[in-house]
Design a protein around this motif. Structure first.
Motif, PDB file in Angstrom:
ATOM      1  N   ILE A  58      -4.428  -5.318   1.682  1.00 22.89           N
ATOM      2  CA  ILE A  58      -4.741  -4.289   2.673  1.00 22.89           C
ATOM      3  C   ILE A  58      -4.990  -4.898   4.055  1.00 22.89           C
ATOM      4  O   ILE A  58      -4.598  -4.327   5.073  1.00 22.89           O
ATOM      5  CB  ILE A  58      -5.962  -3.456   2.210  1.00 22.89           C
ATOM      6  CG1 ILE A  58      -5.680  -2.780   0.859  1.00 22.89           C
ATOM      7  CG2 ILE A  58      -6.349  -2.424   3.248  1.00 22.89           C
ATOM      8  CD1 ILE A  58      -4.542  -1.791   0.877  1.00 22.89           C
ATOM      9  N   GLU A  59      -5.616  -6.066   4.082  1.00 21.63           N
ATOM     10  CA  GLU A  59      -5.928  -6.712   5.360  1.00 21.63           C
ATOM     11  C   GLU A  59      -4.652  -7.061   6.138  1.00 21.63           C
ATOM     12  O   GLU A  59      -4.555  -6.810   7.340  1.00 21.63           O
ATOM     13  CB  GLU A  59      -6.750  -7.979   5.089  1.00 21.63           C
ATOM     14  CG  GLU A  59      -7.567  -8.431   6.258  1.00 21.63           C
ATOM     15  CD  GLU A  59      -8.515  -9.559   5.853  1.00 21.63           C
ATOM     16  OE1 GLU A  59      -8.397 -10.626   6.473  1.00 21.63           O
ATOM     17  OE2 GLU A  59      -9.325  -9.361   4.936  1.00 21.63           O
ATOM     18  N   ILE A  60      -3.673  -7.639   5.454  1.00 22.31           N
ATOM     19  CA  ILE A  60      -2.411  -7.983   6.117  1.00 22.31           C
ATOM     20  C   ILE A  60      -1.642  -6.717   6.492  1.00 22.31           C
ATOM     21  O   ILE A  60      -1.025  -6.647   7.554  1.00 22.31           O
ATOM     22  CB  ILE A  60      -1.562  -8.925   5.243  1.00 22.31           C
ATOM     23  CG1 ILE A  60      -2.258 -10.280   5.135  1.00 22.31           C
ATOM     24  CG2 ILE A  60      -0.162  -9.091   5.818  1.00 22.31           C
ATOM     25  CD1 ILE A  60      -1.549 -11.285   4.264  1.00 22.31           C
ATOM     26  N   ALA A  61      -1.691  -5.697   5.621  1.00 23.35           N
ATOM     27  CA  ALA A  61      -1.033  -4.425   5.936  1.00 23.35           C
ATOM     28  C   ALA A  61      -1.613  -3.839   7.217  1.00 23.35           C
ATOM     29  O   ALA A  61      -0.870  -3.394   8.099  1.00 23.35           O
ATOM     30  CB  ALA A  61      -1.195  -3.446   4.781  1.00 23.35           C
ATOM     31  N   LYS A  62      -2.941  -3.852   7.344  1.00 26.23           N
ATOM     32  CA  LYS A  62      -3.584  -3.320   8.546  1.00 26.23           C
ATOM     33  C   LYS A  62      -3.168  -4.124   9.778  1.00 26.23           C
ATOM     34  O   LYS A  62      -2.906  -3.561  10.840  1.00 26.23           O
ATOM     35  CB  LYS A  62      -5.107  -3.329   8.419  1.00 26.23           C
ATOM     36  CG  LYS A  62      -5.799  -2.735   9.648  1.00 26.23           C
ATOM     37  CD  LYS A  62      -7.297  -2.762   9.535  1.00 26.23           C
ATOM     38  CE  LYS A  62      -8.003  -2.130  10.707  1.00 26.23           C
ATOM     39  NZ  LYS A  62      -7.443  -2.310  12.024  1.00 26.23           N
ATOM     40  N   HIS A  63      -3.090  -5.422   9.638  1.00 22.49           N
ATOM     41  CA  HIS A  63      -2.673  -6.278  10.752  1.00 22.49           C
ATOM     42  C   HIS A  63      -1.251  -5.909  11.216  1.00 22.49           C
ATOM     43  O   HIS A  63      -0.996  -5.818  12.414  1.00 22.49           O
ATOM     44  CB  HIS A  63      -2.739  -7.747  10.334  1.00 22.49           C
ATOM     45  CG  HIS A  63      -2.392  -8.700  11.424  1.00 22.49           C
ATOM     46  ND1 HIS A  63      -3.215  -8.946  12.494  1.00 22.49           N
ATOM     47  CD2 HIS A  63      -1.285  -9.461  11.618  1.00 22.49           C
ATOM     48  CE1 HIS A  63      -2.639  -9.819  13.309  1.00 22.49           C
ATOM     49  NE2 HIS A  63      -1.469 -10.143  12.790  1.00 22.49           N
ATOM     50  N   THR A  64      -0.363  -5.689  10.268  1.00 23.51           N
ATOM     51  CA  THR A  64       1.014  -5.317  10.603  1.00 23.51           C
ATOM     52  C   THR A  64       1.067  -3.947  11.272  1.00 23.51           C
ATOM     53  O   THR A  64       1.799  -3.747  12.246  1.00 23.51           O
ATOM     54  CB  THR A  64       1.898  -5.348   9.339  1.00 23.51           C
ATOM     55  OG1 THR A  64       1.781  -6.625   8.715  1.00 23.51           O
ATOM     56  CG2 THR A  64       3.351  -5.092   9.681  1.00 23.51           C
ATOM     57  N   TYR A 106      -2.144   3.694   4.474  1.00 23.51           N
ATOM     58  CA  TYR A 106      -3.293   2.808   4.609  1.00 23.51           C
ATOM     59  C   TYR A 106      -4.600   3.555   4.310  1.00 23.51           C
ATOM     60  O   TYR A 106      -5.462   3.043   3.596  1.00 23.51           O
ATOM     61  CB  TYR A 106      -3.340   2.204   6.029  1.00 23.51           C
ATOM     62  CG  TYR A 106      -4.578   1.386   6.277  1.00 23.51           C
ATOM     63  CD1 TYR A 106      -4.674   0.088   5.782  1.00 23.51           C
ATOM     64  CD2 TYR A 106      -5.666   1.906   6.965  1.00 23.51           C
ATOM     65  CE1 TYR A 106      -5.813  -0.678   5.974  1.00 23.51           C
ATOM     66  CE2 TYR A 106      -6.802   1.142   7.168  1.00 23.51           C
ATOM     67  CZ  TYR A 106      -6.881  -0.134   6.668  1.00 23.51           C
ATOM     68  OH  TYR A 106      -8.018  -0.883   6.863  1.00 23.51           O
ATOM     69  N   VAL A 107      -4.748   4.760   4.858  1.00 26.96           N
ATOM     70  CA  VAL A 107      -5.969   5.548   4.627  1.00 26.96           C
ATOM     71  C   VAL A 107      -6.127   5.841   3.137  1.00 26.96           C
ATOM     72  O   VAL A 107      -7.232   5.703   2.596  1.00 26.96           O
ATOM     73  CB  VAL A 107      -5.941   6.860   5.450  1.00 26.96           C
ATOM     74  CG1 VAL A 107      -7.023   7.830   5.013  1.00 26.96           C
ATOM     75  CG2 VAL A 107      -6.077   6.543   6.933  1.00 26.96           C
ATOM     76  N   ARG A 108      -5.036   6.205   2.458  1.00 31.60           N
ATOM     77  CA  ARG A 108      -5.119   6.465   1.011  1.00 31.60           C
ATOM     78  C   ARG A 108      -5.539   5.219   0.244  1.00 31.60           C
ATOM     79  O   ARG A 108      -6.329   5.294  -0.691  1.00 31.60           O
ATOM     80  CB  ARG A 108      -3.770   6.966   0.490  1.00 31.60           C
ATOM     81  CG  ARG A 108      -3.584   8.440   0.689  1.00 31.60           C
ATOM     82  CD  ARG A 108      -2.321   8.954   0.020  1.00 31.60           C
ATOM     83  NE  ARG A 108      -1.566   9.625   1.080  1.00 31.60           N
ATOM     84  CZ  ARG A 108      -0.352   9.309   1.472  1.00 31.60           C
ATOM     85  NH1 ARG A 108       0.327   8.364   0.881  1.00 31.60           N
ATOM     86  NH2 ARG A 108       0.222   9.946   2.452  1.00 31.60           N
ATOM     87  N   LYS A 109      -4.995   4.062   0.635  1.00 31.59           N
ATOM     88  CA  LYS A 109      -5.289   2.819  -0.093  1.00 31.59           C
ATOM     89  C   LYS A 109      -6.686   2.285   0.193  1.00 31.59           C
ATOM     90  O   LYS A 109      -7.314   1.695  -0.670  1.00 31.59           O
ATOM     91  CB  LYS A 109      -4.268   1.734   0.263  1.00 31.59           C
ATOM     92  CG  LYS A 109      -2.874   2.020  -0.214  1.00 31.59           C
ATOM     93  CD  LYS A 109      -2.772   1.871  -1.711  1.00 31.59           C
ATOM     94  CE  LYS A 109      -1.346   2.123  -2.141  1.00 31.59           C
ATOM     95  NZ  LYS A 109      -1.099   1.686  -3.494  1.00 31.59           N
ATOM     96  N   SER A 110      -7.166   2.487   1.402  1.00 36.38           N
ATOM     97  CA  SER A 110      -8.450   1.893   1.773  1.00 36.38           C
ATOM     98  C   SER A 110      -9.641   2.802   1.473  1.00 36.38           C
ATOM     99  O   SER A 110     -10.781   2.378   1.627  1.00 36.38           O
ATOM    100  CB  SER A 110      -8.451   1.508   3.256  1.00 36.38           C
ATOM    101  OG  SER A 110      -8.285   2.650   4.060  1.00 36.38           O
ATOM    102  N   SER A 111      -9.389   4.025   1.036  1.00 38.15           N
ATOM    103  CA  SER A 111     -10.505   4.954   0.739  1.00 38.15           C
ATOM    104  C   SER A 111     -11.103   4.711  -0.607  1.00 38.15           C
ATOM    105  O   SER A 111     -10.519   4.330  -1.543  1.00 38.15           O
ATOM    106  CB  SER A 111     -10.000   6.391   0.792  1.00 38.15           C
ATOM    107  OG  SER A 111      -9.528   6.697   2.086  1.00 38.15           O
TER     108      SER A 111
END
Length: 125
Positions: free
Chosen positions: A80-86, A120-125
């Protein structure tokens, strides 16, 4: 033995002459690959353009979100961290290119950012 290197600028339309040079550069690249250039033998890379760049970054984000399998391993995993960075890189591109993109490029970037943010919101919730 000296090897000739040919560089073709494909960012602007050079008319018929530029198209012929571009074609010869592709033919040369294919010849180099068929001569044993390694892992990319026979692979024709996509044209470098803004939509291809956006789609490449978006694909990378989807892999890191675990939405699609990694093309190299065929396995899905999340980072998730790398996804958010991208996603943040794409958002920066949107901000920095504001007013400099055509309508199609702008829509692509906006739509991809929306979709990636929703994943991202679905995955990080």
């Amino acid at each position: 033995m000296t090897e000739e290197i040919k560089i073709t600028d494909r960012r602007v339309d050079h008319g018929k002459e530029g198209a012929e040079q571009g074609a010869s550069a592709v033919e040369q690249a294919q010849a180099d690959h068929s001569a044993g250039a390694g892992a990319f033998q026979g692979c024709v890379m996509p044209q470098v353009c803004f939509p291809t760049f956006v789609l490449s970054l978006s694909s990378s984000a989807l892999v890191h979100l675990g939405e699609v399998p990694d093309p190299e391993t065929g396995k899905t995993s999340e980072n998730i961290e790398i996804a958010k960075h991208t996603i943040d890189i794409l958002a920066m591109l949107e901000e920095k290119t504001k007013g400099n993109l055509d309508a199609e490029e702008s829509k692509l970037l906006k739509d991809m950012l929306f979709e990636l943010r929703m994943h991202y919101v679905r995955k990080s919730s």
